[in-house]
Design a protein around this motif. Structure first.
Motif, PDB file in Angstrom:
ATOM      1  N   MET A   1       2.238 -13.161  -4.772  1.00 25.82           N
ATOM      2  CA  MET A   1       2.012 -13.334  -3.352  1.00 25.82           C
ATOM      3  C   MET A   1       2.053 -11.959  -2.679  1.00 25.82           C
ATOM      4  N   PRO A   2       1.044 -11.590  -1.932  1.00 24.84           N
ATOM      5  CA  PRO A   2       1.009 -10.286  -1.259  1.00 24.84           C
ATOM      6  C   PRO A   2       2.119 -10.143  -0.213  1.00 24.84           C
ATOM      7  N   THR A   3       2.521  -8.900   0.023  1.00 25.34           N
ATOM      8  CA  THR A   3       3.489  -8.569   1.063  1.00 25.34           C
ATOM      9  C   THR A   3       2.747  -7.875   2.197  1.00 25.34           C
ATOM     10  N   ARG A   4       2.946  -8.363   3.409  1.00 23.65           N
ATOM     11  CA  ARG A   4       2.268  -7.812   4.587  1.00 23.65           C
ATOM     12  C   ARG A   4       3.257  -6.939   5.358  1.00 23.65           C
ATOM     13  N   ASP A  72      16.251  10.474   7.653  1.00 24.57           N
ATOM     14  CA  ASP A  72      15.093  11.332   7.927  1.00 24.57           C
ATOM     15  C   ASP A  72      13.886  10.901   7.105  1.00 24.57           C
ATOM     16  N   ARG A  73      14.166  10.464   5.888  1.00 22.23           N
ATOM     17  CA  ARG A  73      13.106  10.033   4.971  1.00 22.23           C
ATOM     18  C   ARG A  73      13.534   8.742   4.289  1.00 22.23           C
ATOM     19  N   TRP A  74      12.555   7.957   3.894  1.00 19.33           N
ATOM     20  CA  TRP A  74      12.811   6.676   3.233  1.00 19.33           C
ATOM     21  C   TRP A  74      11.783   6.502   2.129  1.00 19.33           C
ATOM     22  N   THR A  75      12.220   6.013   0.990  1.00 15.83           N
ATOM     23  CA  THR A  75      11.304   5.670  -0.104  1.00 15.83           C
ATOM     24  C   THR A  75      11.744   4.352  -0.715  1.00 15.83           C
ATOM     25  N   HIS A  76      10.769   3.580  -1.135  1.00 10.20           N
ATOM     26  CA  HIS A  76      11.067   2.288  -1.752  1.00 10.20           C
ATOM     27  C   HIS A  76       9.828   1.788  -2.484  1.00 10.20           C
ATOM     28  N   ARG A  77      10.048   1.013  -3.520  1.00  7.05           N
ATOM     29  CA  ARG A  77       8.950   0.371  -4.249  1.00  7.05           C
ATOM     30  C   ARG A  77       8.841  -1.064  -3.754  1.00  7.05           C
ATOM     31  N   ILE A  78       7.665  -1.434  -3.275  1.00  7.87           N
ATOM     32  CA  ILE A  78       7.417  -2.790  -2.799  1.00  7.87           C
ATOM     33  C   ILE A  78       6.237  -3.347  -3.579  1.00  7.87           C
ATOM     34  N   ASP A  79       6.467  -4.437  -4.276  1.00 12.75           N
ATOM     35  CA  ASP A  79       5.410  -5.089  -5.070  1.00 12.75           C
ATOM     36  C   ASP A  79       4.632  -4.100  -5.927  1.00 12.75           C
ATOM     37  N   GLY A  80       5.352  -3.162  -6.539  1.00 11.97           N
ATOM     38  CA  GLY A  80       4.716  -2.217  -7.458  1.00 11.97           C
ATOM     39  C   GLY A  80       4.072  -1.019  -6.794  1.00 11.97           C
ATOM     40  N   ALA A 106       5.152   8.873  -4.611  1.00  9.41           N
ATOM     41  CA  ALA A 106       4.662   7.906  -3.621  1.00  9.41           C
ATOM     42  C   ALA A 106       3.160   7.673  -3.758  1.00  9.41           C
ATOM     43  N   ASP A 107       2.803   6.391  -3.713  1.00 10.91           N
ATOM     44  CA  ASP A 107       1.390   5.999  -3.655  1.00 10.91           C
ATOM     45  C   ASP A 107       0.903   6.043  -2.212  1.00 10.91           C
ATOM     46  N   LEU A 108       1.811   5.758  -1.272  1.00  9.48           N
ATOM     47  CA  LEU A 108       1.502   5.676   0.151  1.00  9.48           C
ATOM     48  C   LEU A 108       2.596   6.391   0.930  1.00  9.48           C
ATOM     49  N   VAL A 109       2.204   7.316   1.803  1.00  8.49           N
ATOM     50  CA  VAL A 109       3.151   8.007   2.678  1.00  8.49           C
ATOM     51  C   VAL A 109       2.809   7.653   4.114  1.00  8.49           C
ATOM     52  N   VAL A 110       3.791   7.072   4.810  1.00 11.45           N
ATOM     53  CA  VAL A 110       3.653   6.696   6.216  1.00 11.45           C
ATOM     54  C   VAL A 110       4.350   7.769   7.047  1.00 11.45           C
ATOM     55  N   VAL A 150       0.406  -5.113   0.299  1.00  9.09           N
ATOM     56  CA  VAL A 150       0.720  -4.658  -1.050  1.00  9.09           C
ATOM     57  C   VAL A 150       0.841  -5.869  -1.962  1.00  9.09           C
ATOM     58  N   ASP A 151       0.331  -5.693  -3.187  1.00  8.71           N
ATOM     59  CA  ASP A 151       0.351  -6.807  -4.127  1.00  8.71           C
ATOM     60  C   ASP A 151       0.132  -6.271  -5.538  1.00  8.71           C
ATOM     61  N   ALA A 152       1.100  -6.507  -6.396  1.00  7.96           N
ATOM     62  CA  ALA A 152       0.982  -6.202  -7.824  1.00  7.96           C
ATOM     63  C   ALA A 152       0.486  -4.784  -8.080  1.00  7.96           C
ATOM     64  N   GLY A 153       1.101  -3.800  -7.404  1.00  9.87           N
ATOM     65  CA  GLY A 153       0.772  -2.411  -7.653  1.00  9.87           C
ATOM     66  C   GLY A 153      -0.435  -1.883  -6.900  1.00  9.87           C
ATOM     67  N   ARG A 154      -1.035  -2.684  -6.071  1.00 10.36           N
ATOM     68  CA  ARG A 154      -2.188  -2.255  -5.281  1.00 10.36           C
ATOM     69  C   ARG A 154      -1.848  -2.374  -3.803  1.00 10.36           C
ATOM     70  N   HIS A 155      -2.563  -1.593  -2.989  1.00 14.49           N
ATOM     71  CA  HIS A 155      -2.337  -1.682  -1.556  1.00 14.49           C
ATOM     72  C   HIS A 155      -3.648  -1.475  -0.801  1.00 14.49           C
ATOM     73  N   SER A 156      -3.701  -2.089   0.376  1.00 11.88           N
ATOM     74  CA  SER A 156      -4.819  -1.865   1.282  1.00 11.88           C
ATOM     75  C   SER A 156      -4.239  -1.570   2.656  1.00 11.88           C
ATOM     76  N   THR A 157      -4.962  -0.773   3.427  1.00 12.29           N
ATOM     77  CA  THR A 157      -4.478  -0.350   4.728  1.00 12.29           C
ATOM     78  C   THR A 157      -5.565  -0.568   5.777  1.00 12.29           C
ATOM     79  N   GLU A 158      -5.125  -0.786   7.008  1.00 10.16           N
ATOM     80  CA  GLU A 158      -6.052  -0.943   8.111  1.00 10.16           C
ATOM     81  C   GLU A 158      -5.396  -0.425   9.387  1.00 10.16           C
ATOM     82  N   ILE A 159      -6.095   0.446  10.097  1.00 12.78           N
ATOM     83  CA  ILE A 159      -5.667   0.872  11.430  1.00 12.78           C
ATOM     84  C   ILE A 159      -6.200  -0.183  12.398  1.00 12.78           C
TER      85      ILE A 159
END
Length: 162
Positions: A1-4, A72-80, A106-110, A150-159
């Motif tokens: 199940m994807p995480t939003r 100041d900084r945060w890192t975490h693995r979510i759904d791979g 990091a795969d994604l840096v916010v 994010v879902d099973a090691g993949r992610h998509s982004t939208e502004i």
């Protein structure tokens, strides 16, 4: 199940402010599994309000004088997907290599700070995401936030314009 994920930054709201997050942002927060706030929250009350709708993770921004407990900084693995977050990514020049140095896995840096939305993939594949600001567009054409799935090691982004 994807995480939003609802991703916001630079809200700059105070308890006495006449402004609030736009209704579309609250709708996105309520639909999300987690909210990421990339700094300049400016008030603990906003984090409490967000947390009443969805879990929230925030980092310390340069205007967060009453939120010194935030990291100041945060890192975490979510759904791979390895996700990192910081408020100020520094100057545009050298940002890509700097983010890779700061967050090598990091795969994604916010990040936030500039109020300018950015959704870009670096030459090494690391995605850099600044959601802009949902309350202060400054020199941008619109107020914005981002949605990440994010879902099973993949992610998509939208502004998203708000």
């Amino acid at each position: 199940m994807p995480t939003r994920l609802a991703v916001i930054a630079d809200t700059h709201l105070t308890p006495t402010s006449a402004r609030d997050l736009p209704a579309s942002v609250w709708n996105e927060i309520c639909r999300s599994d987690l909210v990421l706030h990339a700094g300049d929250v400016t008030t603990p009350e906003l984090l409490e309000r967000i947390a009443s709708e969805s879990p929230v993770i925030a980092v310390l921004g340069n205007n967060d004088v009453d939120l010194g407990h935030l990291p100041d900084r945060w890192t975490h693995r979510i759904d791979g997907v390895d996700i990192a977050m910081v408020h100020d990514s520094g100057a545009t020049k050298g940002r890509e290599s700097r983010m890779r140095r700061w967050f090598p896995h990091a795969d994604l840096v916010v990040f936030g700070h500039s109020h300018a939305p950015i959704d870009a993939v670096g030459t090494d594949g690391q995605r850099l995401l600044n959601p802009g600001s949902p309350t202060q567009r400054r020199r941008q054409p619109a107020r914005t936030m981002a949605v990440v799935t994010v879902d099973a090691g993949r992610h998509s982004t939208e502004i998203v314009e708000v």
